[in-house]
Design a protein around this motif. Structure first.
Motif, PDB file in Angstrom:
ATOM      1  N   THR A  32       0.978  -1.103  -0.082  1.00  0.00           N
ATOM      2  CA  THR A  32       0.085   0.139   0.141  1.00  0.00           C
ATOM      3  C   THR A  32       0.905   1.094  -0.065  1.00  0.00           C
ATOM      4  O   THR A  32       1.922   1.126   0.515  1.00  0.00           O
ATOM      5  N   VAL A  33       0.365   2.516  -0.487  1.00  0.00           N
ATOM      6  CA  VAL A  33       1.094   3.596  -0.630  1.00  0.00           C
ATOM      7  C   VAL A  33       0.613   4.387   0.625  1.00  0.00           C
ATOM      8  O   VAL A  33      -0.214   4.966   0.534  1.00  0.00           O
ATOM      9  N   ARG A  81      -9.420   8.670  -4.251  1.00  0.00           N
ATOM     10  CA  ARG A  81      -7.977   9.389  -4.121  1.00  0.00           C
ATOM     11  C   ARG A  81      -8.516  10.532  -2.996  1.00  0.00           C
ATOM     12  O   ARG A  81      -7.564  10.618  -1.851  1.00  0.00           O
ATOM     13  N   LYS A 108     -11.134   4.523   0.313  1.00  0.00           N
ATOM     14  CA  LYS A 108      -9.742   4.008   0.334  1.00  0.00           C
ATOM     15  C   LYS A 108      -9.708   2.689   1.448  1.00  0.00           C
ATOM     16  O   LYS A 108      -9.261   1.725   0.731  1.00  0.00           O
ATOM     17  N   LEU A 140      -6.889   0.586  -0.312  1.00  0.00           N
ATOM     18  CA  LEU A 140      -5.710   1.437  -0.728  1.00  0.00           C
ATOM     19  C   LEU A 140      -5.100   2.345   0.444  1.00  0.00           C
ATOM     20  O   LEU A 140      -5.737   2.443   1.416  1.00  0.00           O
ATOM     21  N   HIS A 200      -1.746   7.620   1.247  1.00  0.00           N
ATOM     22  CA  HIS A 200      -1.421   8.395   0.260  1.00  0.00           C
ATOM     23  C   HIS A 200      -1.666   7.736  -1.458  1.00  0.00           C
ATOM     24  O   HIS A 200      -1.024   8.202  -2.067  1.00  0.00           O
ATOM     25  N   ASP A 201      -2.423   6.662  -1.495  1.00  0.00           N
ATOM     26  CA  ASP A 201      -2.320   6.062  -3.107  1.00  0.00           C
ATOM     27  C   ASP A 201      -3.300   7.218  -3.747  1.00  0.00           C
ATOM     28  O   ASP A 201      -4.317   7.589  -3.355  1.00  0.00           O
TER      29      ASP A 201
END
Length: 526
Positions: free
Chosen positions: A8-9, A83, A89, A94, A97-98
């Motif tokens: 994951t980001v 986003r 998210k 996610l 920061h994804d």
């Protein structure tokens, strides 16, 4: 298909921000149980290559299109939510920061899904959850209904369709541009605008239609002999269709001199747009018309769960509610109480359902008298066993043998109507009253009698038929009456995804949870 490593980001949103996600909703449920609902192997056939993996795991995309269908968002809006919204998210897995992905990836995933061997797998996955919980165990009622969904394109007039279809042939068929340069003179087909004529001049419009049809027929007649690909063949077929569906020979034409005019009336099964050639005019009532598709639903009325759905073009006997209703019930393995309006009361369908052991609460279609306020079919004593019919005046005539396309039988009274004191309430025909008796007449007559006289039947119908209207309202709310895609396949996949999302929300409201590897319903206690 390669396996996703699970990176994951940024921090995991569900682990770090769980308290910010409202409990008891679809977002929190997907965040916790997404992997169990949409396991990776569920999508293995969509990505058969052993080399590499999809740029975004299909489990994430499946969760995204489920939420997208639930909230009625466009691809762009869906990506913006992924986003910027912590709930999205967390639900899709996610990182904080994804930045998610390009909106086109959703279209790519839907296209893969709709062209796969199991295009409705999201709906099937939720249906397996329904089955595992046993929430429908002992619930033996199903209500059937349909609603019109508006298409995603503009309805085109005859001129627009002809020009668009000619342009498509020029664009898709090799060598068609050279043929058009010689044969098509009514309009500059490279000009994106409409022809420059006086549109308020009826004669000018008629001359334009005549010339455009001539262009289309000459283009079709002079195309080079060659093997065509799918797009080219479809373009040629569509041009042939629109060149003939709205026109007829001119009033003083013998049909062979190449002069045409707009047809008086509307062609059956008319194509309303070259952009979506499967969309059709639909009349749900005699006075209200829409352009689009029909969504067909089978609903368990007590829980409000969709047990089956289907989307079909709006015209054609094979897409009639009664025919599709049989398909919606095909996976049912027990006898049911079936509820539906007059659209589902066709005699052959009623006969089939009774043969399958179902108890029917299908509202019979009303009979229309030949004379306003006069006698209907039920005022005649019709004995199909002895093949006789007795009219209200007491005259008895024989029934003919079955014949014609629908195997109908006829009772002809002819001279018996002459001088009959009840004639004015019976018929306006000079030759006297002729009754047409269709197959399964006794079945339909018994159904009409039951609906009119049986208080238990009436009470059941009033109690269990209306909930399907609520299911229709759920389906189309938030602007979802208007479809976002073109064609039956894409929109049918969307409808199943929408129904899956609504079922999932309903199950969660009923107390859906997962204990170990088991789905259960634990209703909230006051």
């Amino acid at each position: 298909m390669g396996e996703w490593a699970g990176e994951t980001v940024g921090p995991d949103v569900w682990e770090t921000c769980r308290e910010l996600i409202p409990a008891g909703g679809v977002f929190a449920f997907l965040a916790e149980h997404r992997g169990a609902l949409f396991p990776a192997e569920m999508f293995a056939d969509m990505y058969p290559s052993a080399n590499g993996r999809p740029s975004m795991p299909p489990q994430i995309l499946a969760a995204a299109i489920t939420l997208q269908a639930l909230h009625g968002l466009s691809d762009f809006e869906t990506v913006q939510e992924l986003r910027c919204d912590l709930r999205w998210k967390a639900a899709c897995g996610l990182g904080l920061h994804d930045m998610a992905f390009d909106p086109s990836l959703l279209a790519y995933f839907r296209r893969r899904l709709s062209r796969s061997a199991r295009p409705n797998r999201v709906f099937e996955a939720v249906r397996e959850v329904v089955k595992a919980t046993g929430v429908l165990k002992g619930k033996h009622r199903r209500a059937l209904d349909s609603t019109v969904l508006d298409d995603a394109v503009a309805t085109q007039d005859t001129v627009t369709q002809l020009i668009a279809a000619v342009r498509a042939v020029i664009r898709e068929v090799p060598g068609a541009d050279q043929v058009a340069a010689v044969q098509c003179t009514a309009h500059d087909y490279t000009d994106p605008g409409k022809p420059r004529i006086a549109w308020n001049d009826e004669q000018a419009r008629a001359c334009l239609v005549d010339a455009l049809v001539g262009d289309a027929l000459r283009l079709l007649g002079h195309l080079p002999e060659q093997q065509l690909g799918e797009k080219a063949a479809n373009a040629v077929g569509l041009l042939a269709l629109v060149a003939g569906q709205d026109v007829e020979p001119a009033g003083d034409s013998d049909g062979r001199d190449g002069r045409w005019r707009i047809t008086r009336g509307t062609a059956y099964d008319r194509t309303v747009s070259t952009v979506d050639s499967e969309s059709r005019h639909i009349h749900k009532t005699r006075t209200h018309r829409q352009d689009g598709y029909k969504a067909h639903l089978a609903v368990e009325p007590e829980t409000g769960l969709y047990t089956a759905v289907a989307l079909t073009p709006g015209a054609g006997p094979e897409h009639h509610e009664a025919k599709v209703g049989l398909d919606l019930l095909a996976d049912e393995d027990t006898a049911l109480d079936l509820f539906g309006d007059t659209a589902y009361s066709a005699s052959d369908v009623r006969h089939t359902l009774q043969q399958q052991g179902h108890r029917l609460f299908l509202k019979p279609a009303p009979l229309r008298p030949a004379v306003p306020g006069g006698f209907t079919l039920d005022d005649f004593a019709i004995d199909t066993t002895t093949a006789t019919v007795t009219c209200p005046a007491g005259h008895t005539v024989p029934l003919s043998e079955p014949g014609g396309q629908h195997q109908q039988r006829k009772a002809t009274f002819k001279d018996l109507c002459s001088g009959c004191p009840l004639r004015e309430r019976c018929t306006k025909a000079r030759a006297g009253r002729i009754l047409t008796i269709r197959p399964h007449h006794d079945l339909q007559a018994a159904a009409r009698d039951q609906a009119a006289t049986d208080p238990d039947w009436q009470a059941h119908y009033r109690r269990w038929r209306p909930p399907v209207e609520r299911a229709v309202a759920w389906l189309i709310q938030h602007g979802n009456r208007r479809l976002r895609y073109r064609g039956t396949i894409a929109n049918n996949t969307w409808l199943h995804t929408r129904a899956a999302a609504l079922n999932l929300r309903r199950l969660i409201n009923l107390g859906l949870t997962r204990t170990g590897s088991t789905w259960t319903i634990n209703p909230a206690t006051a």
